[in-house]
Motif scaffolding. Sequence first.
Motif, short mmCIF file in Angstrom:
data_model
loop_
_atom_site.label_atom_id
_atom_site.label_comp_id
_atom_site.label_asym_id
_atom_site.label_seq_id
_atom_site.Cartn_x
_atom_site.Cartn_y
_atom_site.Cartn_z
N PHE A 239 0.82 -1.21 0.00
CA PHE A 239 0.00 0.00 0.00
C PHE A 239 0.86 1.26 0.00
CE2 PHE A 239 -3.08 -3.08 1.79
CZ PHE A 239 -4.08 -2.92 0.85
N TYR A 240 2.02 1.21 0.65
CA TYR A 240 2.91 2.36 0.63
C TYR A 240 3.37 2.65 -0.80
CZ TYR A 240 7.05 5.22 1.34
OH TYR A 240 7.99 6.22 1.26
N ALA A 241 3.67 1.59 -1.56
CA ALA A 241 4.09 1.78 -2.95
C ALA A 241 2.96 2.38 -3.78
CB ALA A 241 4.52 0.44 -3.55
N MET A 242 1.73 2.04 -3.48
CA MET A 242 0.60 2.63 -4.19
C MET A 242 0.54 4.13 -3.94
SD MET A 242 -2.47 -0.20 -3.91
CE MET A 242 -3.44 0.64 -5.15
N VAL A 243 0.80 4.54 -2.69
CA VAL A 243 0.81 5.96 -2.37
C VAL A 243 1.86 6.68 -3.20
CG1 VAL A 243 1.34 7.65 -0.56
CG2 VAL A 243 -0.13 5.70 -0.05
N ILE A 244 3.08 6.14 -3.21
CA ILE A 244 4.17 6.76 -3.95
C ILE A 244 3.85 6.82 -5.44
CG2 ILE A 244 6.57 6.49 -4.64
CD1 ILE A 244 6.25 7.57 -1.86
N SER A 245 3.32 5.73 -5.98
CA SER A 245 3.00 5.68 -7.40
C SER A 245 1.95 6.72 -7.77
CB SER A 245 2.51 4.28 -7.78
OG SER A 245 2.17 4.20 -9.14
N VAL A 246 0.91 6.85 -6.96
CA VAL A 246 -0.16 7.82 -7.25
C VAL A 246 0.39 9.24 -7.18
CG1 VAL A 246 -2.37 8.74 -6.46
CG2 VAL A 246 -1.99 6.28 -6.48
N VAL A 247 1.19 9.53 -6.15
CA VAL A 247 1.75 10.88 -6.01
C VAL A 247 2.67 11.21 -7.18
CG1 VAL A 247 3.30 12.30 -4.63
CG2 VAL A 247 1.52 10.96 -3.51
N GLN A 248 3.49 10.25 -7.60
CA GLN A 248 4.45 10.51 -8.67
C GLN A 248 3.78 10.61 -10.04
OE1 GLN A 248 7.34 7.34 -8.37
NE2 GLN A 248 8.63 8.48 -6.97
N THR A 249 2.66 9.94 -10.22
CA THR A 249 2.11 9.79 -11.56
C THR A 249 0.82 10.57 -11.79
OG1 THR A 249 3.00 7.53 -11.51
CG2 THR A 249 1.52 8.07 -13.31
N PHE A 250 -0.13 10.50 -10.87
CA PHE A 250 -1.48 11.00 -11.16
C PHE A 250 -1.94 12.16 -10.28
CE2 PHE A 250 -1.72 6.34 -12.16
CZ PHE A 250 -1.68 6.48 -13.54
N ALA A 251 -1.56 12.16 -9.00
CA ALA A 251 -2.15 13.11 -8.05
C ALA A 251 -1.92 14.57 -8.44
CB ALA A 251 -1.63 12.84 -6.64
N PRO A 252 -0.72 14.99 -8.86
CA PRO A 252 -0.55 16.40 -9.24
C PRO A 252 -1.47 16.82 -10.39
CG PRO A 252 1.59 15.38 -8.88
CD PRO A 252 0.58 14.27 -8.88
N SER A 305 -0.98 13.11 6.66
CA SER A 305 -0.88 13.13 5.20
C SER A 305 -2.24 12.85 4.55
CB SER A 305 0.16 12.10 4.74
OG SER A 305 0.38 12.17 3.36
N ALA A 306 -2.97 11.89 5.10
CA ALA A 306 -4.31 11.59 4.57
C ALA A 306 -5.25 12.78 4.75
CB ALA A 306 -4.88 10.36 5.26
N GLY A 307 -5.08 13.50 5.86
CA GLY A 307 -5.90 14.69 6.09
C GLY A 307 -5.68 15.75 5.02
N PHE A 308 -4.42 15.96 4.66
CA PHE A 308 -4.12 16.94 3.60
C PHE A 308 -4.66 16.46 2.25
CE2 PHE A 308 -0.63 18.45 6.49
CZ PHE A 308 -1.10 19.75 6.61
N ALA A 309 -4.62 15.14 2.01
CA ALA A 309 -5.18 14.62 0.76
C ALA A 309 -6.69 14.86 0.71
CB ALA A 309 -4.88 13.12 0.63
N LEU A 310 -7.37 14.65 1.83
CA LEU A 310 -8.81 14.94 1.87
C LEU A 310 -9.09 16.41 1.61
CD1 LEU A 310 -9.99 12.78 4.91
CD2 LEU A 310 -10.64 12.48 2.52
N LEU A 391 -6.19 8.23 -2.83
CA LEU A 391 -4.90 8.42 -2.17
C LEU A 391 -5.06 8.53 -0.66
CD1 LEU A 391 -1.85 9.06 -2.24
CD2 LEU A 391 -2.45 11.45 -2.68
N ALA A 392 -6.04 9.29 -0.22
CA ALA A 392 -6.30 9.41 1.21
C ALA A 392 -6.71 8.07 1.82
CB ALA A 392 -7.40 10.45 1.46
N LEU A 393 -7.51 7.31 1.08
CA LEU A 393 -7.96 6.01 1.58
C LEU A 393 -6.78 5.05 1.75
CD1 LEU A 393 -10.19 3.97 2.27
CD2 LEU A 393 -10.40 3.49 -0.18
N VAL A 394 -5.88 5.01 0.77
CA VAL A 394 -4.73 4.11 0.87
C VAL A 394 -3.84 4.51 2.05
CG1 VAL A 394 -2.67 3.26 -0.30
CG2 VAL A 394 -4.78 3.58 -1.58
#
Length: 416
Positions: A239-252, A305-310, A391-394
Amino acid sequence: MSAIAPTAASERPFKADAQLIGLVGLAHAISHFMQLVLAPLFPWIKDAFGVSYTELGAVLTVFFVVSCVVQAASGFIVDKLGPRPVLFTGLGLLGVAAVGYSMAPSYWMLFVCAAVAGIGNGVFHPVDYTLFNRKVAPTRLGHAYSVHGITGSLGWALAPAFVVPIAMAYSWRVALASAGALAFVVLVILWLYRSVLSLDVKEVQKATGHGAAATAPAGGEFDFLRIPAVWMCFGFFFFYAMVISVVQTFAPVAAGHLHAVPSTLVALCLTAYMVASAVGMVVGGFLASDPARCERVVGLGFGISAGFALLLAMGDFMALLVPVLFGAMGFASGIAGPSRDLLVKRSTPPNATGRVYGVVYAGLDIGQATAPLIFGRLMDHGQYRSVILGLALVQAVLIASAFNVRRVRRTTLVPT
């Protein structure tokens, strides 16, 4: 677990630990550098071979799949042969792969080079954490993990800054050949300081009571797989890798669509996250000085971190604040970094360090291969808010996973 490292580690001078941490950090930076060395050059490679971005993405999939398999297997080799020869082999293969990329006569040769690079990349976590846990003084382990995480982030940041200007000035082939040359330069540096990276495997086995003369149950080499905490750690890193992948690829990009952020600021979001994450890891190194609180630190870091994502998903604010929120999210995640690594250490039997870290960190590769399939589909359908909410959920799942590791932890492989 309080006796993972040999007793002699607690007596090591600061200079010896600093040298070891620095050399391992340098190697780790190159491994992350090589993970991102190809993607920034896709526009050039796409035109050179007349292929699509989907076809180029398949090359990266091969890299991470091979790295996952090798990471799980290399831990056994590290426990048998020691970390130094495995580290040198991994760095050498990364250099060979980068040079191979630069000389590829066709698209299909990229797959061969990606497989070679995946083999090289798969050895680093078992090697790095075996050296840290066996040689670094326990009071400095938190700082060692902190430096390890920082150098990895810097390696990611360096890759596009290194290869893109060279590709623009010369060609993508020269850029990749230069990346390979950089890997070989680091290999030479580590070779010159090879004595710092030495580890007597027989002494470790003797110290942990699992030498040739020790009595172990049948299938002893795989007994660590029966420890529930090992698999909980595997899930945590997935799940940590999913967070990194989403931030690096899609979240911005998703946040950019939600808040009408200009493209220049969208590009700044990832930089803000990575830089702030590195700063957070420095702070997290001090918090990790007490292993007993590692789960609480992880929970606090990813909770914030999840709070900021929300807030990114549900709030309504000016575009200039988006990179700031990414930086805050990265800082909170960075604080959790060193304590995250302690979760694994405290669940690792003394005679299976390489094997446990190999299996657990294979979750990183699987998570990085899985996240694009899920979140990429959300992006394709314009579900930008769902991407940030996901992202917040993960991150929330990471909090639960950390405390589950604590709940099921077993500290011995063979009963005393």
